[in-house]
Design an enzyme around this catalytic site. Structure first.
Site, short mmCIF file in Angstrom:
data_model
loop_
_atom_site.label_atom_id
_atom_site.label_comp_id
_atom_site.label_asym_id
_atom_site.label_seq_id
_atom_site.Cartn_x
_atom_site.Cartn_y
_atom_site.Cartn_z
N LYS A 76 0.86 -1.18 0.00
CA LYS A 76 0.00 0.00 0.00
C LYS A 76 0.90 1.23 0.00
O LYS A 76 1.94 1.24 0.68
CB LYS A 76 -0.89 -0.03 1.25
CG LYS A 76 -1.93 1.08 1.33
CD LYS A 76 -2.79 0.94 2.59
CE LYS A 76 -3.89 1.99 2.65
NZ LYS A 76 -4.74 1.86 3.86
N SER A 151 -9.71 2.01 2.96
CA SER A 151 -8.80 2.76 2.10
C SER A 151 -7.78 1.89 1.37
O SER A 151 -7.17 2.35 0.41
CB SER A 151 -8.04 3.78 2.96
OG SER A 151 -7.20 3.10 3.89
N SER A 175 -10.02 -0.38 7.11
CA SER A 175 -9.40 -0.18 5.79
C SER A 175 -8.75 -1.41 5.18
O SER A 175 -8.40 -1.40 4.01
CB SER A 175 -8.37 0.95 5.86
OG SER A 175 -9.02 2.19 5.83
#
Lengths: 484, 481
Positions: A76, A151, A175
């Site tokens: 990420k 997210s 997330s």
């Protein structure tokens, strides 16, 4: 090859069926071929990946290989990666090339994993749909008109579409778990303190936690084994040994006591298909000898409001360092210091980030602190207490991961509160610092759903064990989106 | 109207740790800009603070030294504001739960009185960097070497009633932190900085007046002048019927005045909240014991002991315990000569004067304490007079060796031979018939004073070596009357 799990790829590498370079090439090609439709990567580090793959192939030839050696992965874009842009999905860090590696990145590289690139995400991890990224939204591989959740939406979409075997994510209020649920993969949020936060760009420091995203619980166990552990650079990291997650995977579930959260099942807006999917997983648990009871989390309904005080408060302070002075863009021709701050920050941050900074600054300001921040912290204690009581009765607490399936792009962008309610089942876990996993449950309306299991502090082994046993007996996690 | 002055001080002491409070960077002074700034000090995204254990130990020592309560659990908090030399956009400090709670120190006043000043609290925090406004052509340069340097901010009660008291308190804190070795006390380099909160109120009134905060004071002399200036300014305003604005004022040493920097209306809302990156500091007995095990005898205890054991006045005892090195030196002199009073006079007199003149500290004194004690022993055993001893001291200072050697080499041994002294006395009497006449005709009450002339003449003839007591006695006998 891309349908193989990490565990299978690891076996293939060990058996010499393919090399890490071949594996890496294969996934890089898949990214090139498919990511245009998904936008799941912000940066693809092709050259570095191939160089790293070559190096780990050499390591293997020299007899130094572990289960993660040679396996490609994606990080990420919230994790700092040496000499690679680390954007956090924000214009504010579009030009930021990190001078160091995050601990998680460093550990996985040391274990021989090969980074394919950095995945898209909501800006500074603030969002539940991956639509707040300055690099544009990520599309859900199951229906590209829909969001993948957020997210960690880029990591989730990339794993679901088999563009990478596994990926890292971070979870502040759901997330990892929510996008895992919406894209049909397995994602684990470890106990707060289990993985180091060093090098993980902070959103809400008391809630943020890194975790693995993969297609199976076994792969999550493998990846987490490489990520977890005490780090002296993070004062909140736990100084306790990491359990042997793999050894625990096959434990039978006889006598396991599972608590279904009564309040969550009675929640308005719970999709009937999602509820049915949860029932189906519960049936399987019972079939394997688990006992399912109801538990109550009487303060859970306060978790979203408490979260939306605590998280923005911390973010308003954490994001102060993005001031246009030392890194990130600076506005053109500032006329004075205040102008430099105002314009650099106005231009650098997107709308959702600004909204949360404003909420947070307000909640911490003189005269409001007691009513908001302090009150929210008290609520947090009550929620943690709810869990403590529940864990006196059961080994595991379960619920749907999200109330609904993936929604269409743009459906909730104008309604922040509707967006915030996406995380209604996941947020309480972060407030209590507990570990939780989302695993694929039966589809609803042809779209993935997630089943959430919450464990006691540092009992990731139990979560992975139960998830693995379920996945051994079912095929919900084996489905692949068409066209990828 | 009679006014009462109320002063409280906030003192920032830079703790003498090798590395910063939340990073491993060096704290050494004077390195090139930004060469001692790590990723953490630069506020790089993703970096986290880790507390320096030594800084906590130093705070614990300070707490013990002022008899303060130790916060069993203290919490770091973020103080949020934007400034270019504050890299994270917040300063890590302590707010609601400081590490050091209420304590007190005693100050000795000019009239030898002792006053107790309360310390409200002391908390750990990180320093900011520096903004450099020169050499950047309208821009500002940032040097983050200082960012993250550990500070112990010591906040007093508003107990001081004059600039002199404030200075005595500041000196006291300075004495304690340098005595403990937790701060180098260098005010020029900013290791010890005072902010003063000053207000005045009509004498006898309970309610405090509006205060102003004075900043930018880097010496004790300026502290006194800044406060005196500010007291006068406030009284002038009030006597003219005006009112004091609560504000921060900078002291300008060149103009000897204070100037408004920012008013309360412009003040920041710092939005303090507990720093989620740091765990609360929980002090257990073992830690406290370890941190304080090697603590030296503290200045107040030593002062009291000096008064008791050496029979010194509070003032002398206070002066002799100004620094640990000074007190150690003094006691070594006493040990070598056996006369505490004489040692005190010499250490505070001749020695202090010489050190002052040479601009060096007692740590670098060319005359070691045992050597000075050896000199004083020669006064005590009548080998030399006090006056000759000063000559010997100068020679010792210049490196001519210890007292006996100098006395020997220069032939300064006192003349105690009665015959030799008598000869000198006779010579002087013979050479000054008029003075002898005057003396004999004078009022007996005035004679002791007049005899000084003859003593002086005899001493001069003996090049200072005659024993003054013997000279005195013999003169009185011979002059009669």
């Amino acid at each position: 090859m891309h349908h193989k799990t990490l565990a299978e790829l690891s076996a293939g590498l060990a058996a010499g069926e393919f090399s890490s370079v071949e594996l890496t090439r294969h996934f890089l090609e898949r990214i090139r071929a498919h990511d245009e439709r998904l936008n799941s990567f912000i940066t693809v580090t092709e050259e570095q990946a191939l160089a790293a793959a070559e190096a780990v192939d050499a390591r293997r030839a020299a007899g130094e290989a572990g289960p993660l050696t040679g396996i490609p992965l994606a990080h990420k874009d919230i994790f700092c990666t040496l000499d690679v842009r680390t954007s956090c999905g924000s214009r504010m860090l579009d030009n930021f090339v990190s001078p160091y590696d995050a601990t998680v990145v460093e550990r996985l590289a040391a274990a021989g994993m090969v980074m394919l690139g950095k995945t898209n995400m909501d800006e500074f991890a603030m969002g539940s749909s991956n639509e707040t990224s300055c690099y544009g939204p990520v599309h859900n591989p199951w229906d590209t008109e829909r969001v993948p959740g957020g997210s960690s939406g880029g990591s989730a979409a990339a794993v679901a579409a088999r563009l990478t075997p596994v990926a890292t994510g971070t979870d502040t209020g759901g997330s990892i778990r929510q996008p895992a649920a919406l894209t049909g993969i397995t994602g684990l949020k470890p106990t707060y303190g289990r993985c180091s936060r060093w090098g993980m760009i902070a959103f809400a420091s008391s809630l943020d936690q890194a975790g693995p995203m993969a297609r199976t619980a076994e792969d999550c166990a493998l990846l987490l084994s490489g990520m977890a552990g005490f780090d002296p650079r993070d004062s909140t990291s736990a100084e306790r040994p990491v359990d042997d997650y793999l050894a625990a995977l096959d434990r039978p579930l006889d006598g396991l006591k599972v608590g279904l959260v009564r309040e969550f099942m009675a929640q308005d807006g719970l999709h009937s298909g999602v509820a049915a999917a949860t029932e189906a997983v519960l049936e399987e648990l019972k079939r394997q000898g688990a006992e399912v009871v109801e538990v109550s989390l009487p303060h859970a309904h306060l978790s979203v409001p408490a979260y939306y005080v605590v998280a923005p408060a911390e973010c308003s302070s954490n994001l102060s360092r993005f001031d246009g002075v030392r890194f990130g863009p600076r506005c053109e021709d500032p006329k004075d210091l205040e102008d430099l701050y105002k314009r650099s920050r106005s231009e650098g941050f997107g709308a959702e980030v600004k909204r949360r900074i404003l909420i947070g600054a307000y909640a911490l300001s003189a005269g409001y602190y007691d009513a908001y921040y302090l009150k929210a912290q008290q609520v947090r204690q009550l929620i943690a207490q709810d869990f403590r009581v529940a864990f006196e009765q059961v080994d595991l607490i379960v619920s749907p991961t999200t109330p609904d399936v993936a929604f269409p792009l743009g459906a909730k962008t104008d309604d922040p509160v509707a967006m915030y309610l996406q995380d209604i089942y996941t947020i309480a876990v972060n407030l209590a610092g507990l570990p939780a996993i989302s695993i694929p449950a039966p589809a609803a309306d042809g779209l993935p759903t997630g089943f959430q299991m919450i464990g006691n502090h540092f009992d990731e082994a139990c979560l992975l064990n139960v998830a693995h046993r379920l996945q051994q007996a079912t095929d919900w996690h084996r489905h692949a989106p068409e066209g990828f | 109207m009679q006014w009462e002055v109320v002063i409280g001080l906030e003192i920032h002491t830079q703790l003498a740790t090798r590395s910063k409070i939340f990073s491993g960077s060096s704290t050494a002074f004077g390195a090139g800009p930004n060469t001692q700034a790590s990723l953490i000090d630069l506020g790089m995204p993703g970096t986290l603070p880790v507390l320096n254990r030594r800084a906590v130990e130093y705070a614990v020592r300070f707490a013990k030294a002022i008899g303060a309560e130790l916060g069993e659990r203290s919490v770091f908090a973020r103080k949020n504001y934007f400034y270019p030399d504050l890299p994270k956009g917040y300063q890590i400090s302590q707010f609601e739960l400081p590490i050091v709670g209420r304590g007190q120190v005693e100050i000795v006043l000019d009239d030898d009185g002792v006053k107790t000043v309360g310390v409200t609290r002391a908390h750990l925090e990180e320093d900011a960097g520096k903004s450099l406004h020169e050499d950047f052509h309208g821009m500002t340069g940032i040097d983050l070497n200082r960012a993250g340097t550990p500070l112990l901010e010591i906040v007093s009660e508003p107990d001081m009633r004059s600039a002199k008291e404030a200075v005595a308190y500041a000196r006291k804190i300075h004495q304690i932190v340098t005595w403990l070795g937790i701060c180098d006390g260098n005010m020029q380099e900013g290791s010890f900085r005072c902010d003063a909160n000053v207000s005045v109120r009509p004498l006898g009134k309970e309610k405090l007046g509006t205060r102003t905060e004075l900043k930018n004071i880097n010496s004790f002399r300026f502290l006194e002048r800044a406060i005196d200036y500010e007291i006068e300014r406030q009284i002038d305003i009030l006597e003219d019927g005006g009112r004091i604005v609560q504000e921060t004022r900078l002291y300008d040493a060149e103009r000897d005045e204070t100037r408004s920097m920012r008013s309360k209306e412009e003040a920041n809302d710092y939005r303090y909240f507990p720093d989620p990156d740091l765990l609360p500091v929980v002090l257990d007995e073992a830690f406290i014991e370890e941190a304080t095990r090697d603590m030296p005898e503290l200045p107040d205890a030593r002062r009291a002991r000096f008064q008791e054991q050496h029979g010194l006045s509070a003032y002398d005892a206070n002066a002799l315990t100004a620094t640990r090195a000074q007190a150690n030196y003094y006691e070594a002199v006493v040990a070598a000569c056996g006369d505490a009073k004489l040692a005190a006079n010499w250490v505070m007199g001749e020695l202090a004067g010489a050190l002052n003149k040479a601009g060096c500290g007692i740590e670098d004194c060319p005359v070691p304490a045992p050597a000075l004690g050896g000199l004083l022993a020669r006064i005590l055993d009548d080998t030399i007079s006090g006056k000759i001893a000063k000559q010997v001291f100068e020679a010792m200072w210049a490196g001519e060796g210890d007292a006996d050697r100098v006395i020997d080499a220069r032939g300064l041994k006192q003349i105690t031979d009665a015959g030799a002294i008598e000869a000198l006395v006779d010579e002087v009497i013979a050479a000054n018939p008029q003075q002898v006449e005057n003396y004999r005709n004078a009022d007996p009450a005035k004679r002791p004073k007049m005899i000084g002339f003859f003593v002086g003449q005899v001493m001069k003839k003996s090049q200072g070596k005659a024993n003054p007591q013997q000279v005195n006695a013999l003169l009185r006998e011979k002059l009669g009357g």
